[in-house]
Design a protein around this motif. Sequence first.
Motif, PDB file in Angstrom:
ATOM      1  N   VAL A 107      14.788   7.585   7.443  1.00  0.00           N
ATOM      2  CA  VAL A 107      15.820   8.002   6.488  1.00  0.00           C
ATOM      3  C   VAL A 107      17.191   7.558   6.973  1.00  0.00           C
ATOM      4  CG1 VAL A 107      16.972   9.996   5.438  1.00  0.00           C
ATOM      5  CG2 VAL A 107      14.474   9.938   5.609  1.00  0.00           C
ATOM      6  N   LEU A 108      17.423   7.674   8.275  1.00  0.00           N
ATOM      7  CA  LEU A 108      18.706   7.263   8.839  1.00  0.00           C
ATOM      8  C   LEU A 108      18.969   5.778   8.565  1.00  0.00           C
ATOM      9  CD1 LEU A 108      21.191   8.048  10.506  1.00  0.00           C
ATOM     10  CD2 LEU A 108      19.919   7.388  12.562  1.00  0.00           C
ATOM     11  N   LYS A 109      17.925   4.968   8.677  1.00  0.00           N
ATOM     12  CA  LYS A 109      18.099   3.530   8.427  1.00  0.00           C
ATOM     13  C   LYS A 109      18.492   3.269   6.969  1.00  0.00           C
ATOM     14  CE  LYS A 109      16.015  -1.039   8.923  1.00  0.00           C
ATOM     15  NZ  LYS A 109      16.741  -1.532   7.756  1.00  0.00           N
ATOM     16  N   ILE A 110      17.902   4.011   6.038  1.00  0.00           N
ATOM     17  CA  ILE A 110      18.239   3.851   4.617  1.00  0.00           C
ATOM     18  C   ILE A 110      19.718   4.150   4.386  1.00  0.00           C
ATOM     19  CG2 ILE A 110      17.878   4.807   2.299  1.00  0.00           C
ATOM     20  CD1 ILE A 110      14.930   5.260   3.113  1.00  0.00           C
ATOM     21  N   TYR A 111      20.174   5.301   4.917  1.00  0.00           N
ATOM     22  CA  TYR A 111      21.567   5.693   4.700  1.00  0.00           C
ATOM     23  C   TYR A 111      22.531   4.746   5.422  1.00  0.00           C
ATOM     24  CZ  TYR A 111      20.039  10.089   2.554  1.00  0.00           C
ATOM     25  OH  TYR A 111      19.487  11.027   1.715  1.00  0.00           O
TER      26      TYR A 111
END
Length: 361
Positions: free
Chosen positions: A183-187
Amino acid sequence: MSEYLKRKIDKYLFDWKTNPNHKPLIIKGARQVGKTKSIENFAKRNYESIVEINFAEDPVYKQIVENGYSAEAVIKNISRINPGARFIKGKTLIFFDEIQEFPDIATSLKFFSLDGNYDVICSGSLLGIHYKEISSISVGYKTEIEMRSLDFEEFLWALGYDDSVKEDILSHMRSFTPFSPEVLKIYNDLFLDYCIIGGMPDVVKDFISNKTFENTLEMQRQIVIGYEADIRKYAVGLDKARITNVFRSVPFQLGKENKKFQISKVRSGAKFADYRGSFEWLEDAGIVNVSRALQTPNLPLKGNVIENCCILYYADNGLLLSQLDDEAQMDFRQNKNLYVYKGGLFESIIGEALVKSGYDL
């Protein structure tokens, strides 16, 4: 007509209209940040009749105050030029666009405010040399707001995300709860895309439409060229060259270790006092953000400003990136490295976010 991008000013306009005591509204801001589109979208949704006048495209309308500034006289003269204009009391928006071309129209706002039968919105680029004059006219009979390019939340809206994403990010920050790596990579990727694209609506639309950065660099550079053309059009005398040189110098100065804006780097032997008005002009125009140094970090902060010590940033990071040298730009676009250019980009992004949230730097 291309799809409209939802903006935060949409709610402001709706709240303005529903306030029974609302006054004529002036929306300020740099060119191409979306002022006209937002006003037109609001008007179509909320008024039975829209009378739109663009003083840059139709200078013939500069005649509408020749019989005085009363609402009745102005409306009569608009009707003479455009017999198809419909003025329905309580259901009409009169939209004066590009008012920097005809600052005289601001005098009529007092009379439209007193008349109360028609809503009036004015829009203009701050690149007009007459803006301070406009601002002083009809004091107490108008409301002013400044509009800037899209912030990160508006960028997420443009991509189709709703407010749950913002709330998710905020709740994790407040509770110090880490995101999963996925999720961190998406944001992270979303935010770095925004850093490259910036918030100019046409650039954002192109990015969404093509799902690539293919056209965005050229679009950003054309916007910067347009800003320089406006400097030549609206600035007077020697100020044209000084303002242009300061504007062009911003990206280079942010690449230095010491990012304090140095006038000597603009022109050998130049003095800060000779260029002070250039900083103010660009800041008033909404195309740079100025971060001022303090003698001491005590309240009130404005009382501790060092007048001749500041850093300049472009008001839109995408436009700044478009002006960097090819190597730095390539590194950032390919590797999304915020610390390229000696951290100047990182500072620019944070400064832009603060200004768009209503804070002085």
